[in-house]
Structures are given as structure tokens and as C-alpha cells.
Scaffold this active site. Structure first.
Site, PDB file in Angstrom:
ATOM      1  N   THR A 181      21.081  23.984 -31.798  1.00 37.42           N
ATOM      2  CA  THR A 181      20.405  23.400 -32.952  1.00 37.42           C
ATOM      3  C   THR A 181      21.382  22.756 -33.931  1.00 37.42           C
ATOM      4  OG1 THR A 181      19.187  24.020 -34.958  1.00 37.42           O
ATOM      5  CG2 THR A 181      20.496  25.737 -33.960  1.00 37.42           C
TER       6      THR A 181
ATOM      7  N   TYR B 102      19.484  32.377 -38.105  1.00 36.81           N
ATOM      8  CA  TYR B 102      19.026  31.628 -36.921  1.00 36.81           C
ATOM      9  C   TYR B 102      20.175  30.773 -36.379  1.00 36.81           C
ATOM     10  CZ  TYR B 102      17.012  27.802 -34.282  1.00 36.81           C
ATOM     11  OH  TYR B 102      16.770  26.861 -33.316  1.00 36.81           O
TER      12      TYR B 102
END
Ligand code: UDP
Length: 326
Positions: free
Chosen positions: A118, A142
Site C-alpha cells: 500500500t 495498517y
């Protein structure tokens, strides 16, 4: 025999679209999914193994049954806000379970893995667009869990015959142009589905998070990539690894940034209706701009975005929000 690819998380938004793209490219996608956040009806192009990433027996049995040589790992938790409240849950699944999955692949002699990472790995960008060489300084659990697994993959690949491709996604959006699959997150937190829901009257009016950023209209900039283009990048990565490609990291985006307000205005034009909205405070942890430097992927992977122009992206997202099948 059709070549099979093991797809962990193949019942999720990007995983299911990649299964469709694999099928269209002549592969058999074999989905491994716990169905905790995935949807059974999204698994349409190959078998579903309903099991956890830590279920080594199920994984080894699938590898043997389908003669699997390569895998894609999507199965992760991905809500930034939740990750700040429950960091251990994110490390447990996105690192711990991912390691168990990778060890099963190594035991089963699978030597090629594509991993979903990501743009959150970069944290607050120091440059824009962001190259893959930008420092990895995530600002939430995350992103940190994804960076931790990227690093583990590097070391595991050094110790075992395993080559990998890390794909760092920018903002995935849009839906299947045929309306067969799409995104169904509970709760939905992403801009484009929320814009569609607000326009359709299925959701609340949109709150624009921050109107005082240093951008042309004061709202934050993102690089939206259509889920079909994203899916095709995975297929290209599998092909490259299967023909001997070395381990690499690629950004996956368009290289074009648009503001929240531009996105909303484009949606109003596409849908020919107003999107009810108001302006609110900045959302914690949101960088002002996230735009991919895509020169590396364009130079090294046989891939170019074809579906990501903003009106098309919104049109397909809108259709899914209207006709959702799950
Ligand atoms: N955003 C917004 N209102 C919302 C949801 C998102 O203004 O209800 C903004 C958000 O602050 C960011 C952009 O839209 O600038 C994209 O957010 P999203 O959650 O879709 O993806 P992220 O960039 O956080 O991964």
C-alpha cells in the site's frame, strides 16, 4: 492442464477482480478465503477453499491438487482507523498469518508470490509523485504491518527459493465493468463509494475531510486506480515471475492526482445529479497528497492503465452501488 494460481483473499474486492482477470488470461484462480470480510458470491472463476491463512494442511492440499506454482496474497485487514484502535489484530493477521501462509507456500515448493502492499507504507510523503525508493515511514499500524511483511518477505526470499513482487496500491476504486463484482465494505469509508451512495440517496451526505490543504481547491489529492487495472497488474506480475523475473517492488497508480472536490464534481457530471455534501475537519492521519511515480512499473511490467479515467471509474462504481449483488 490450465495453470492454477493460489489467490489468498480471492473473495474480496481486489482479489475477486484479479481472479476474473486471471481467468481471462487463461489461468485457473484457486481462492483461499476465510470469508471473514470476503463474499462467497464473488468467487466465480475457480474453486473456493474456505480456510484460514494458518491452515497449512488445506494450503498444501490445494497446492498438490491444482499443481500450484505461484500465489497472490490479498488476505489482510485494511481499515486504517480500526488499525489504530486494534494494532495487535493488524500485526496478527497482516504479519503473523501472512508469514504462516508464506511458510506453507515454501513447504509446497511454490516459488513465486505477489503481495498486496500500500501507499500507506510511505507515511507522509516527502516528495510527490512518490517513487518506490521513498523512505518507508508509515504513520498507522495498517501501513506498519504491510511494511513489516514486506521486510519479512525480503529475508524469506533470501533464505528460500521464493521470488516476489510487491505491489504498492494507491487508491483502488471503480467496479467490474460487467457489474458482476464490486466493493462491499462494512462500514464503507472510501471516498468514491460514499460519493455514489450520497448521490443515490442510499447514504449520508458526504463530509469532505479538510478544505484548508495547500492544494488548488483546498482539498486533499489522491491517485485513483481502477480495480480492473489493478487486477491486470497482478496478472502481469504473475507472468513476469513465472518467466523467471526477479523480486521487485512496484507502485500501482496512474501517476495523476485529483482533489476530493474534483472527484465530487466529476461524479456530479457523470451522474447528472448533485452530490449532497458539506465540509468538515481534516481526518487524522490523512496526507495532503498521495500520487504514484509510475515510471518503474511502466518500464518493467507489461502493463498500462486502461480503465482509470475518472469518469469511467465513477460510472462503474455507480453501477455497482445501484445494482449490488452482495
Ligand atoms: N474523504 C473525504 N470524505 C470521506 C471519505 C474520504 O473527504 O467521507 C477523503 C479522504 O480524506 C482522502 C480521500 O477522500 O483525502 C480518499 O480517502 P479514502 O478513504 O477513499 O482513501 P485513503 O486515501 O484514505 O486510502
Amino acid at each position: 492442464m490450465t495453470e492454477a494460481v493460489l489467490v489468498a483473499g480471492g473473495a474480496g474486492f481486489i482479489g475477486a477482480q484479479t481472479c476474473k482477470a486471471l481467468h481471462q488470461a487463461g489461468y485457473l484462480p484457486v481462492t483461499l478465503d476465510s470469508l471473514v470480510t470476503g463474499y462467497r458470491p464473488a468467487v466465480k472463476w475457480g474453486p473456493l477453499i474456505h480456510a484460514d491463512l494458518r491452515d497449512r494442511a488445506a494450503i498444501l492440499s490445494a497446492i498438490k491438487t491444482y499443481d500450484i506454482k505461484s500465489a497472490i496474497h490479498f488476505a489482510a485487514f485494511s481499515l486504517v482507523g480500526e488499525s489504530t484502535r486494534e494494532p495487535a489484530k493488524y500485526y496478527d493477521n497482516n504479519v503473523g498469518a501472512a508469514l504462516a501462509f508464506t511458510e506453507a507456500l515454501i513447504e509446497g515448493d511454490v516459488d513465486a508470490l505477489v503481495f498486496s502492499s500500500t501507499a500507506a507504507a510511505y507515511g507522509t510523503p516527502q516528495t510527490s509523485p512518490i517513487p518506490e525508493t521513498h523512505p518507508l515511514l508509515p504513520i498507522n499500524p495498517y501501513g506498519a504491518s504491510k511494511v513489516a511483511f514486506e521486510q519479512a518477505l525480503h529475508w524469506m526470499s533470501g533464505a528460500h527459493p521464493l521470488r516476489y513482487t510487491i505491489l504498492r496500491y494507491f487508491n483502488a476504486a471503480g467496479a467490474d465493468p460487467d457489474g458482476e463484482i464490486g466493493e462491499s465494505h462494512v462500514p464503507e469509508t472510501h471516498l468514491i463509494p460514499l460519493i455514489c451512495q450520497a448521490a443515490l440517496g442510499n447514504g449520508k451526505p458526504l463530509t469532505i475531510f479538510g478544505s484548508d490543504y495547500d492544494t488548488k481547491d483546498g482539498t486533499a489529492i489522491r491517485d485513483y486506480i481502477h480495480v480492473v487495472d489493478l487486477a491486470n497488474a497482478h496478472v502481469a506480475a504473475i507472468k513476469r515471475l513465472r518467466t523467471g523475473g526477479d523480486s521487485q517492488v512496484f507502485n500501482v497508480g496512474t501517476g495523476e492526482g485529483v482533489t476530493v472536490l474534483e472527484t465530487l464534481q466529476t461524479a456530479e457530471q457523470v451522474m447528472q445529479r448533485p452530490v449532497p455534501h458539506s465540509f468538515g475537519a481534516r481526518r487524522a492521519g490523512d496526507p495532503v497528497a498521495l500520487v504514484a511515480d509510475v515510471s518503474k512499473i511502466r518500464g518493467m511490467l507489461d502493463w498500462t492503465p486502461e480503465y482509470s479515467d475518472l469518469p469511467n471509474l465513477i460510472r462503474t462504481a455507480m453501477r455497482w452501488q445501484r445494482e449490488k449483488l452482495y
